[in-house]
Design an enzyme around this catalytic site. Structure first.
Site, mmCIF file in Angstrom:
data_model
loop_
_atom_site.group_PDB
_atom_site.id
_atom_site.type_symbol
_atom_site.label_atom_id
_atom_site.label_comp_id
_atom_site.label_asym_id
_atom_site.label_seq_id
_atom_site.Cartn_x
_atom_site.Cartn_y
_atom_site.Cartn_z
ATOM 1 C CB CYS A 1 -21.902 2.585 22.892
ATOM 2 S SG CYS A 1 -22.748 3.829 23.862
ATOM 3 C CE LYS B 1 -22.466 16.170 13.716
ATOM 4 N NZ LYS B 1 -21.325 17.021 14.137
HETATM 5 C C1 LIG Z 1 -21.290 17.565 15.363
HETATM 6 C C2 LIG Z 1 -20.231 18.452 15.786
HETATM 7 C C3 LIG Z 1 -20.493 19.763 16.169
HETATM 8 C C4 LIG Z 1 -21.899 20.331 16.198
HETATM 9 O O1 LIG Z 1 -22.457 20.379 14.931
HETATM 10 P P1 LIG Z 1 -24.004 20.739 14.717
HETATM 11 O O2 LIG Z 1 -24.300 20.289 13.344
HETATM 12 O O3 LIG Z 1 -24.136 22.209 14.916
HETATM 13 O O4 LIG Z 1 -24.767 19.990 15.763
HETATM 14 C C5 LIG Z 1 -19.436 20.555 16.506
HETATM 15 N N1 LIG Z 1 -18.169 20.097 16.473
HETATM 16 C C6 LIG Z 1 -17.887 18.844 16.098
HETATM 17 C C7 LIG Z 1 -16.481 18.400 16.057
HETATM 18 C C8 LIG Z 1 -18.909 17.970 15.761
HETATM 19 O O5 LIG Z 1 -18.611 16.709 15.406
HETATM 20 S S1 SF4 Z 2 -18.632 8.323 23.723
HETATM 21 FE FE1 SF4 Z 2 -20.830 8.099 23.317
HETATM 22 S S2 SF4 Z 2 -20.939 6.409 21.860
HETATM 23 FE FE2 SF4 Z 2 -18.904 6.307 22.829
HETATM 24 S S3 SF4 Z 2 -19.172 4.905 24.575
HETATM 25 FE FE3 SF4 Z 2 -19.471 6.982 25.309
HETATM 26 S S4 SF4 Z 2 -21.706 7.286 25.236
HETATM 27 FE FE4 SF4 Z 2 -21.235 5.540 23.908
#
Ligand SMILES: *Cc1c(COP(=O)(O)O)cnc(C)c1O
Ligand code: SF4
Length: 376
Positions: free
Chosen positions: A136, A344
């Site tokens: 991507c 997040k």
């Molecule tokens: C997004 C992510 C997860 C999973 O997080 P959820 O909010 O439970 O989907 C786990 N580890 C890492 C490093 C992430 O970036």
């Molecule tokens: S890791 Fe995910 S976002 Fe990155 S190139 Fe692969 S499929 Fe696309």
């Protein structure tokens, strides 16, 4: 002139012939025939010579690979075709602003072992592969993914599984990458089986974009092997309605029929899915195909992604135009992977208007105000 015209037609004919061949349905064939040079993509799409000038230099910095299947979704007549923008290198990828950093979420500082990113207390990410079927252009792990960058080894993956075995707090393991379904069936089954044998691992998730970029990978054989280890969730990455095709819809149906709960994470991309009509169509197509829209990511502050990035407020505005206007569970959570490594962070519209005497004023999805009494 005549020569150029013939060249274009013969390229499109190659792609049409490929599609008719029985090999098209074989993911090994798709992988082996990936398009890795912009000139080759231009020829197959019948684009005029020079149409992809400047792409080659971007492809040297960030590798290009596009499956014939994903290339065939491109509308060659539309220079802004969303599939084209997500798959074909663009000179704008070489633009860097001073705010950009390679690893804004500081994943590397949460990586105790090469294959592990352990950011949250009860769950972590194990990298199965740092390769993908199609790279991507908006990838947020460009520093690690693709081309000559070093892949994780089987020894790294084994060490990662041992780390999970030793950490009883880990109840949820996300196998990701890159794309773990770039591994062959034997290896992916070994990883899933070994994780399932760990008593404290309740949940296994596989993050893969293959339903979008190489749906041929979702074979009955793979599903028969993996469905023995349920609960295994699959999270995929559709960004645009044009990524739905008979092939990708069949891959999703096969996954759902084999008992894999399906989620999707999209990236909010300027000019691709940052308008409400496209986003509504995307999330409604997902739920129609039994996929729950899970996260909508704000595009990370990486070098070379500026042409894809919207203002942070755009995602909130989109949610405001969707909540109440379509199926509640079709609406993803909008998140930003906090620069600086905070993980997040969800962002949502605010339906609170103001505090008044003995009541608070709320607004509904249509903007109408409703007082709510706060006294008991
Ligand atoms: C997004 C992510 C997860 C999973 O997080 P959820 O909010 O439970 O989907 C786990 N580890 C890492 C490093 C992430 O970036
Ligand atoms: S890791 Fe995910 S976002 Fe990155 S190139 Fe692969 S499929 Fe696309």
């Amino acid at each position: 002139m005549a020569d150029k015209g013939n060249g274009a037609v013969s390229g499109q004919k190659d792609l049409a012939d490929w599609k008719l061949s029985p090999d098209w349905a074989d993911w090994h064939w798709q992988l082996a025939h990936r398009i890795t040079r912009p000139e080759e993509a231009a020829r197959l799409l019948g684009l005029p010579e020079g149409a992809l000038a400047g792409a080659a230099q971007a492809a040297e910095t960030y590798p290009m690979a596009v499956t014939p299947y994903y290339l065939s979704l491109i509308d060659a007549k539309d220079a802004n075709c969303p599939i084209r923008r997500m798959a074909i290198p663009d000179p704008a990828e070489l633009n860097v602003t001073t705010d950009d950093i390679e690893d804004p979420s500081q994943e590397d500082s949460y990586s105790p072992l090469p294959a592990i990113i352990h950011r949250y207390p009860d769950r972590l990410l194990i990298t199965g592969s740092l390769e993908c079927a199609t790279y991507c252009r908006h990838c947020f792990r460009k520093r690690k993914v693709g081309g000559k960058r070093e892949n994780v080894s089987l020894a790294d993956i084994r060490a990662g599984i041992a780390y999970i075995r030793e950490n009883e707090a880990i109840r949820d393991v996300l196998i990701s990458g890159g794309d773990p379904l770039m591994l062959n069936d034997d290896i992916i089954e070994d990883i899933v089986r070994e994780l399932r044998e760990i008593p404290h691992v309740e949940l296994i998730r596989i993050g893969t974009r293959t339903p979008v970029t190489m749906p041929q990978r979702i074979s009955d054989e793979l599903l028969d092997r993996l469905k023995k280890y349920h609960p295994v969730w699959v999270n995929t990455h559709f960004n645009h309605p044009r990524e739905f095709s008979p092939e990708s819809e069949r891959a999703l149906a096969r996954l759902a029929d084999a008992g894999f709960p399906l989620g999707n994470q999209s990236v909010l991309l300027k000019g691709i899915n940052d308008n409400v009509d496209t986003m509504r169509e995307l999330i409604q197509l997902l739920v129609k195909n039994r996929v729950r829209p899970y996260y909508l990511y704000h595009c990370d502050y990486l070098p070379g992604l500026r042409h894809f990035r919207t203002p942070l407020s755009r995602g909130i505005e989109l949610l405001e135009q969707l909540i109440g206007f379509t199926t509640g569970f079709a609406i993803p959570t909008y998140v930003i992977d906090a620069p600086g490594g905070g993980g997040k962070i969800p962002l949502a519209p605010d339906y609170f208007v103001k505090n008044a005497k003995d009541e608070i004023i709320l607004k509904n999805f249509e903007g109408t105000h409703y007082p709510v009494h706060v006294t008991e």
